[in-house]
Design an enzyme around this catalytic site. Structure first.
Site, PDB file in Angstrom:
ATOM      1  N   LYS A  65      25.714 -21.712  22.313  1.00  0.00           N
ATOM      2  CA  LYS A  65      25.645 -20.304  21.915  1.00  0.00           C
ATOM      3  C   LYS A  65      26.462 -19.455  22.896  1.00  0.00           C
ATOM      4  O   LYS A  65      26.328 -19.606  24.110  1.00  0.00           O
ATOM      5  CB  LYS A  65      24.180 -19.847  21.941  1.00  0.00           C
TER       6      LYS A  65
ATOM      7  N   LYS B 227      11.297 -16.458  33.971  1.00  0.00           N
ATOM      8  CA  LYS B 227      11.723 -16.345  35.364  1.00  0.00           C
ATOM      9  C   LYS B 227      10.650 -16.929  36.289  1.00  0.00           C
ATOM     10  O   LYS B 227      10.953 -17.670  37.218  1.00  0.00           O
ATOM     11  CB  LYS B 227      12.006 -14.879  35.708  1.00  0.00           C
TER      12      LYS B 227
ATOM     13  N   LYS C 199      26.958 -14.347  27.881  1.00  0.00           N
ATOM     14  CA  LYS C 199      27.459 -14.016  29.224  1.00  0.00           C
ATOM     15  C   LYS C 199      26.864 -14.949  30.261  1.00  0.00           C
ATOM     16  O   LYS C 199      27.537 -15.383  31.169  1.00  0.00           O
ATOM     17  CB  LYS C 199      27.027 -12.589  29.593  1.00  0.00           C
TER      18      LYS C 199
HETATM   19  P1  ADP Z   1      24.292 -12.206  26.259  1.00  0.00           P
HETATM   20  O1  ADP Z   1      23.560 -13.447  25.816  1.00  0.00           O
HETATM   21  O2  ADP Z   1      25.749 -12.439  26.335  1.00  0.00           O
HETATM   22  O3  ADP Z   1      23.721 -11.624  27.547  1.00  0.00           O
HETATM   23  P2  ADP Z   1      22.848 -10.106  24.975  1.00  0.00           P
HETATM   24  O4  ADP Z   1      21.560 -10.826  25.176  1.00  0.00           O
HETATM   25  O5  ADP Z   1      23.113  -8.871  25.789  1.00  0.00           O
HETATM   26  O6  ADP Z   1      24.064 -11.126  25.137  1.00  0.00           O
HETATM   27  O7  ADP Z   1      22.976  -9.776  23.421  1.00  0.00           O
HETATM   28  C1  ADP Z   1      23.104  -8.501  22.861  1.00  0.00           C
HETATM   29  C2  ADP Z   1      23.036  -8.659  21.359  1.00  0.00           C
HETATM   30  O8  ADP Z   1      24.052  -9.562  20.863  1.00  0.00           O
HETATM   31  C3  ADP Z   1      21.706  -9.248  20.887  1.00  0.00           C
HETATM   32  O9  ADP Z   1      21.287  -8.541  19.742  1.00  0.00           O
HETATM   33  C4  ADP Z   1      22.009 -10.677  20.542  1.00  0.00           C
HETATM   34  O10 ADP Z   1      21.188 -11.148  19.498  1.00  0.00           O
HETATM   35  C5  ADP Z   1      23.478 -10.615  20.119  1.00  0.00           C
HETATM   36  N1  ADP Z   1      24.143 -11.889  20.494  1.00  0.00           N
HETATM   37  C6  ADP Z   1      24.432 -12.285  21.752  1.00  0.00           C
HETATM   38  N2  ADP Z   1      25.060 -13.494  21.753  1.00  0.00           N
HETATM   39  C7  ADP Z   1      25.148 -13.884  20.457  1.00  0.00           C
HETATM   40  C8  ADP Z   1      25.683 -15.039  19.788  1.00  0.00           C
HETATM   41  N3  ADP Z   1      26.270 -16.018  20.461  1.00  0.00           N
HETATM   42  N4  ADP Z   1      25.610 -15.091  18.444  1.00  0.00           N
HETATM   43  C9  ADP Z   1      25.032 -14.079  17.753  1.00  0.00           C
HETATM   44  N5  ADP Z   1      24.509 -12.978  18.319  1.00  0.00           N
HETATM   45  C10 ADP Z   1      24.556 -12.852  19.657  1.00  0.00           C
END
Ligand code: ADP
Ligand code: TRP
Length: 322
Positions: A190, A111, A193
């Site tokens: 990937k 950030k 969100k």
């Molecule tokens: P986002 O990227 O949507 O904000 P988070 O960072 O909250 O998701 O991820 C929560 C959990 O889900 C973590 O343990 C992360 O490793 C897993 N995760 C998130 N996106 C993926 C993905 N595209 N493939 C595999 N695992 C994921």
């Protein structure tokens, strides 16, 4: 041996969250006392700054976990803020946390590198996460690759606390979640969100089908053979389809002479089927919110008992309790 992990309630869970994390948490459940999973609402507060949204996301996360198979008899499910002992342990750890260590942590560092102003919550985020882990004498913390650095911070902080005040805190180990479970989003990047490319687990089937139709594919002519392994659409299909169906689809790719529309339809059918039971269970739980709150209350009681014991040990060690 205690396994512990947390997930932030920052929005609806998507396929990436399921295959990359939630499914593996559920597979690791066993004994109630040994598998602790929590909804990290205090961490989410660093980004979700709306009361109603945070409350709703927290309840939704609990419904999702239960619908997807978390069994309150084989795991302890709770909300982070229901265990205030963690916040107190967080302060004890903050007093000894080197600024340099936290400045190197990627959430804050990234950030800052973008020239954005960060608040102290984001800066301290890894210390709260360390408290989450250390408060329950956790041994194993299953996390995605992006969180491994934070487990190292937890180990560092526990190590220096023990060094200063005597053996008090258990040093945790990260268990890297299956990296091959990196799920692509509708744009082939990937799924996340923050990229707005998600397919959500409990999306309405009709709207989900529409979103699946928008998955990017290449523009090679239909009859050309294609390599399934590198195609995001095929990767998504293979998460849901049985081995033989998957093999048959791979064969079609290699032969050529098919349209991506056909694959998208097969993916839509397979994913709707795959989550059908969970979807029905979610409706059931949603209709019994009091039962869900009872499960979270019971989970918090189990977690608090453990956290109170560890906090008291830490307080005694550093001299804020007799
Ligand atoms: P986002 O990227 O949507 O904000 P988070 O960072 O909250 O998701 O991820 C929560 C959990 O889900 C973590 O343990 C992360 O490793 C897993 N995760 C998130 N996106 C993926 C993905 N595209 N493939 C595999 N695992 C994921
Ligand atoms: N920071 C983690 C994430 O964003 C969530 C989390 C908070 C966590 N506390 C934790 C994960 C403790 C494991 C252990 O994914």
């Amino acid at each position: 041996m205690r396994i512990l992990s947390g997930i932030q309630p920052t929005g609806r869970f998507h396929w990436g969250n399921y295959f990359g994390a939630i499914r593996q948490y559920i597979e690791l459940q066993g004994e109630r006392e040994n598998a602790f999973y929590f909804i990290a609402n205090l961490h989410a507060l660093t980004t979700v700054r709306n009361r109603q949204t945070l409350l709703q996301n927290t309840l939704d996360a609990a419904l999702d976990f239960l619908a997807l198979g978390l069994d309150p008899n084989r795991a302890t499910l709770f909300v982070q803020s229901d265990v205030p002992e963690v916040s107190e342990l967080c302060w004890l750890l903050t007093t000894g946390a080197p600024m340099g260590l936290l400045e190197r942590c990627h959430a804050y560092k990234d950030k800052k590198a973008k020239g954005l102003s960060a608040d102290a919550g984001l800066f301290n985020y890894p210390v709260l996460m360390a408290a989450d882990i250390l408060a329950y004498d956790s041994d194993i913390v299953p996390v995605g690759e992006d969180q491994v650095q934070h487990i190292e911070v937890a180990r560092d902080l526990a190590g220096s606390f023990n060094h200063e005040f005597g053996e008090t805190l258990v040093l945790p180990k990260a268990k890297l979640l299956d990296a091959s479970a990196r799920v692509p989003g509708v744009d082939g990047e990937k799924m996340s969100k923050s990229y707005g490319n998600t397919l959500d687990i409990f999306e309405e089937p009709k709207s989900l089908r529409k979103q699946i139709m928008r998955i990017v594919t290449d523009s090679r002519p239909m009859d050309q053979p294609k390599e399934p392994g590198t195609d995001p659409l095929f990767q998504l299909y293979s998460l849901f389809a049985a081995d033989d169906a998957c093999e048959a689809m791979a064969e079609k790719y290699r032969r050529g002479g098919f349209g991506y529309g056909e694959v998208k339809k097969a993916l839509a059918d397979a994913s709707v089927d795959y989550f059908a039971e969970a979807r029905a269970r979610r409706v059931e739980f949603a209709a019994h919110e009091d039962r869900v709150r009872e499960i979270l209350g019971d989970g918090a009681a189990v977690a608090r008992k453990k956290a109170a014991e560890v906090l008291r040990r830490a307080q005694q060690a550093c001299g804020v309790w007799q």
